[in-house]
Design a protein around this motif. Structure first.
Motif, PDB file in Angstrom:
ATOM      1  N   PHE A   1       6.593  -0.331  -9.986  1.00 34.39           N
ATOM      2  CA  PHE A   1       6.220  -0.230 -11.393  1.00 34.39           C
ATOM      3  C   PHE A   1       5.100  -1.214 -11.723  1.00 34.39           C
ATOM      4  N   GLN A   2       5.207  -2.432 -11.219  1.00 38.59           N
ATOM      5  CA  GLN A   2       4.174  -3.433 -11.468  1.00 38.59           C
ATOM      6  C   GLN A   2       2.855  -3.067 -10.803  1.00 38.59           C
ATOM      7  N   LEU A   3       2.907  -2.614  -9.565  1.00 35.70           N
ATOM      8  CA  LEU A   3       1.686  -2.298  -8.830  1.00 35.70           C
ATOM      9  C   LEU A   3       0.983  -1.063  -9.375  1.00 35.70           C
ATOM     10  N   ALA A   4       1.724  -0.159 -10.012  1.00 39.40           N
ATOM     11  CA  ALA A   4       1.100   1.028 -10.616  1.00 39.40           C
ATOM     12  C   ALA A   4       0.181   0.643 -11.761  1.00 39.40           C
TER      13      ALA A   4
ATOM     14  N   ARG B   1      -3.644  -8.085   9.011  1.00 40.56           N
ATOM     15  CA  ARG B   1      -3.570  -6.631   9.121  1.00 40.56           C
ATOM     16  C   ARG B   1      -4.763  -5.984   8.399  1.00 40.56           C
ATOM     17  N   GLU B   2      -5.082  -6.504   7.211  1.00 41.76           N
ATOM     18  CA  GLU B   2      -6.206  -5.982   6.429  1.00 41.76           C
ATOM     19  C   GLU B   2      -7.531  -6.206   7.160  1.00 41.76           C
ATOM     20  N   ALA B   3      -7.659  -7.390   7.771  1.00 46.64           N
ATOM     21  CA  ALA B   3      -8.895  -7.694   8.496  1.00 46.64           C
ATOM     22  C   ALA B   3      -9.086  -6.742   9.673  1.00 46.64           C
ATOM     23  N   LEU B   4      -8.002  -6.446  10.387  1.00 41.99           N
ATOM     24  CA  LEU B   4      -8.089  -5.516  11.504  1.00 41.99           C
ATOM     25  C   LEU B   4      -8.456  -4.110  11.040  1.00 41.99           C
ATOM     26  N   ALA B   5      -7.999  -3.781   9.822  1.00 47.62           N
ATOM     27  CA  ALA B   5      -8.288  -2.453   9.275  1.00 47.62           C
ATOM     28  C   ALA B   5      -9.698  -2.361   8.719  1.00 47.62           C
ATOM     29  N   GLY B   6     -10.392  -3.527   8.696  1.00 45.27           N
ATOM     30  CA  GLY B   6     -11.774  -3.529   8.210  1.00 45.27           C
ATOM     31  C   GLY B   6     -11.888  -3.641   6.707  1.00 45.27           C
ATOM     32  N   ASN B   7     -10.754  -4.015   6.030  1.00 47.08           N
ATOM     33  CA  ASN B   7     -10.812  -4.192   4.589  1.00 47.08           C
ATOM     34  C   ASN B   7     -11.430  -5.531   4.235  1.00 47.08           C
ATOM     35  N   ASP B   8     -12.095  -5.587   3.111  1.00 45.03           N
ATOM     36  CA  ASP B   8     -12.732  -6.828   2.662  1.00 45.03           C
ATOM     37  C   ASP B   8     -11.673  -7.719   2.047  1.00 45.03           C
ATOM     38  N   VAL B   9     -11.353  -8.845   2.709  1.00 44.47           N
ATOM     39  CA  VAL B   9     -10.349  -9.760   2.194  1.00 44.47           C
ATOM     40  C   VAL B   9     -10.988 -11.059   1.700  1.00 44.47           C
ATOM     41  N   SER B  10     -12.260 -11.037   1.417  1.00 39.57           N
ATOM     42  CA  SER B  10     -12.958 -12.244   1.000  1.00 39.57           C
ATOM     43  C   SER B  10     -12.860 -12.493  -0.502  1.00 39.57           C
ATOM     44  N   ARG B  11     -12.409 -11.483  -1.268  1.00 37.09           N
ATOM     45  CA  ARG B  11     -12.391 -11.605  -2.721  1.00 37.09           C
ATOM     46  C   ARG B  11     -11.300 -12.571  -3.171  1.00 37.09           C
TER      47      ARG B  11
ATOM     48  N   VAL C   1       0.516  -8.955  -5.915  1.00 34.31           N
ATOM     49  CA  VAL C   1      -0.782  -9.350  -5.339  1.00 34.31           C
ATOM     50  C   VAL C   1      -1.677  -8.115  -5.273  1.00 34.31           C
ATOM     51  N   PRO C   2      -2.433  -7.831  -6.329  1.00 31.60           N
ATOM     52  CA  PRO C   2      -3.268  -6.616  -6.360  1.00 31.60           C
ATOM     53  C   PRO C   2      -4.287  -6.535  -5.221  1.00 31.60           C
ATOM     54  N   LYS C   3      -4.744  -7.668  -4.741  1.00 31.70           N
ATOM     55  CA  LYS C   3      -5.748  -7.685  -3.677  1.00 31.70           C
ATOM     56  C   LYS C   3      -5.338  -6.836  -2.486  1.00 31.70           C
ATOM     57  N   TYR C   4      -4.052  -6.818  -2.168  1.00 34.34           N
ATOM     58  CA  TYR C   4      -3.544  -6.053  -1.033  1.00 34.34           C
ATOM     59  C   TYR C   4      -2.638  -4.897  -1.461  1.00 34.34           C
ATOM     60  N   ASP C   5      -2.609  -4.608  -2.761  1.00 33.31           N
ATOM     61  CA  ASP C   5      -1.653  -3.618  -3.276  1.00 33.31           C
ATOM     62  C   ASP C   5      -0.265  -3.977  -2.759  1.00 33.31           C
ATOM     63  N   LEU C   6       0.110  -5.237  -2.979  1.00 30.70           N
ATOM     64  CA  LEU C   6       1.284  -5.839  -2.362  1.00 30.70           C
ATOM     65  C   LEU C   6       2.225  -6.407  -3.411  1.00 30.70           C
ATOM     66  N   GLY C   7       3.494  -6.091  -3.290  1.00 32.95           N
ATOM     67  CA  GLY C   7       4.527  -6.705  -4.108  1.00 32.95           C
ATOM     68  C   GLY C   7       5.615  -7.258  -3.215  1.00 32.95           C
TER      69      GLY C   7
ATOM     70  N   ARG D   1       0.828  -1.206   0.000  1.00 32.70           N
ATOM     71  CA  ARG D   1       0.000   0.000   0.000  1.00 32.70           C
ATOM     72  C   ARG D   1       0.867   1.264   0.000  1.00 32.70           C
ATOM     73  N   GLY D   2       1.882   1.240  -0.873  1.00 27.14           N
ATOM     74  CA  GLY D   2       2.735   2.404  -1.092  1.00 27.14           C
ATOM     75  C   GLY D   2       3.933   2.506  -0.177  1.00 27.14           C
ATOM     76  N   GLU D   3       3.977   1.697   0.882  1.00 28.11           N
ATOM     77  CA  GLU D   3       5.099   1.751   1.822  1.00 28.11           C
ATOM     78  C   GLU D   3       6.136   0.693   1.458  1.00 28.11           C
ATOM     79  N   GLU D   4       7.413   1.055   1.537  1.00 25.25           N
ATOM     80  CA  GLU D   4       8.507   0.162   1.159  1.00 25.25           C
ATOM     81  C   GLU D   4       9.211  -0.410   2.384  1.00 25.25           C
ATOM     82  N   PHE D   5       9.619  -1.674   2.255  1.00 20.44           N
ATOM     83  CA  PHE D   5      10.388  -2.351   3.300  1.00 20.44           C
ATOM     84  C   PHE D   5      11.498  -3.152   2.633  1.00 20.44           C
TER      85      PHE D   5
END
Length: 390
Positions: free
Chosen positions: A287-290, A380-390, A344-350, A60-64
């Motif tokens: 680049f891929q996630l964009a 983390r997504e579930a705690l944030a209230g995001n829909d992770v069922s897709r 992984v577009p579902k989480y905006d995750l690379g 989600r835009g943050e790098e590690f």
């Protein structure tokens, strides 16, 4: 080049250490994600034979970026942001991206007969009148062998044999483009292109030749030019200068305790010779996630094999995974390193993960680490209230 011609997309045997690290809970999900990635890296290098690992994540835009372990046994010294890695067959996704750009620029058509880009007569590159087309190269359905020369495929049948790196070095020591085309003349296509999956690094090398032909430029210049402008990844290399080679990661083959040599140079290098640092690969994740027009085209399925597996422009496209949703992935392996990339577009995750060891259990250990990380992201997504069922 892959360690084995297989679909690595299935059930995973997760080690006790990684499973323990990956148990998702509300408490775990509240931890700093960087610390969790560090824990995953630390657990990964506890696996037999693994010396060190580097992990790059964009979420989600943050790098590690995390590095763990020592590059050489008995010599303190972890990998760093400056360490240049061999990314093996992840190189193919870069070639696929360049071809997607060529398609959008109308330089080529996916249905072009590959022979129109070759000098000389190649009556063998067809089956019962059906030619090998560009789309068949990109989807590993051309019927071409994995490697040229054919002898390389015999060597790779026993990948973990300690003699394998030196035998590959001997095969490719003086193997250039002219040798590739000579061997290409002798290939026999024994089935209709476009139907059956058969992984082919030779097909990727031919893809690089086509790109050179239509752009009238050498492949490495095309690679560095496009990704330098678009990502921007300024440090991509196929061939290294002496000063650049000094930062190339040391690595180990199978259970050999002595560091082994780099992957030998292939005629174009598009199928397995790209080198990059982890920060460069993080730029590639961004680049891929964009998901710009070129990326969107490269992710488009060209062949669907079943309800869960299809192929884009060299990308494996997987659906039906409960946590990941539809995602794009690729494995890379050379005699002294293995890596994975997941989009992984579902989480905006690379995710990019690499080790400096290459054996028959290395891929499985990295897959388990990736699954652990995705479980933590899902919590983390579930705690944030995001829909992770897709």
């Amino acid at each position: 080049m892959t360690v084995r011609n297989r679909r690595w997309l299935g059930s995973l045997v997760v080690s006790a250490a990684l499973l323990a690290a990956g148990c998702a809970s509300e408490k775990a999900a509240t931890k700093d994600l960087g610390a969790e990635i560090d824990e995953i890296a630390a657990a990964l290098i506890q696996q037999p034979l693994l010396h060190s690992t580097s992990i790059g994540v964009v979420y989600r835009g943050e790098e590690f970026v995390r590095h763990r372990g020592d590059m050489e046994t008995g010599k303190p010294g972890p990998p760093t942001d400056a360490t240049r890695y061999e990314i093996g067959s992840l190189s193919k996704t870069l070639a696929g991206t360049l071809m997607a750009n060529a398609v959008l620029e109308h330089k080529v058509s996916l249905d072009d007969d590959v022979r129109q880009y070759l000098q000389g007569n190649y009556p063998n590159l067809q089956y019962k009148g059906e030619p090998i087309r560009i789309r068949h190269l990109l989807s590993h359905t051309s019927g071409l062998p994995n490697m040229l020369p054919e002898r390389a495929n015999t060597v790779l049948e026993d990948f973990t044999d300690h003699r394998t790196p030196s035998e590959l070095n001997t095969l490719y020591a003086h193997y250039g483009k002219a040798d590739f085309f000579k061997d290409l003349h002798a290939v026999e296509i024994d089935r209709a292109p476009g139907k059956d999956y058969a992984y082919s690094s030779a097909g990727t090398e031919l893809t690089a030749h086509i790109l050179e032909t239509v752009y009238n430029s050498d492949y490495e210049s095309l690679l560095r030019g496009f990704f330098g402008d678009s990502a921007p990844m300024m440090g991509l290399r196929i061939r290294l200068s002496d000063s650049e080679a000094s930062r190339l990661a040391v690595g180990y083959h199978s259970d050999n305790p002595i560091p082994t040599t780099p992957m030998p140079q292939l005629p174009w290098g598009a199928s397995g010779n790209v080198k990059a640092t982890v920060p460069e690969m993080v730029k590639y994740l961004r680049f891929q996630l964009a998901n710009g027009p070129v990326v969107k085209e490269s992710h488009r399925p060209l062949v669907t094999f079943d309800s869960e597996f299809s192929i884009g422009y060299f990308w494996n496209i997987v659906s039906g995974d409960r946590l990941k949703g539809v995602y794009h992935a690729h494995h890379g392996g050379v005699p002294r390193s293995q890596c994975y990339i997941y989009i992984v577009p579902k989480y905006d995750l690379g995710i990019f993960i690499i080790t400096n060891q290459s054996g028959d259990q290395t891929a499985r250990a990295m897959e388990a680490a990736i699954d652990t990380l995705v479980e933590k992201i899902a919590a983390r997504e579930a705690l944030a209230g995001n829909d992770v069922s897709r």
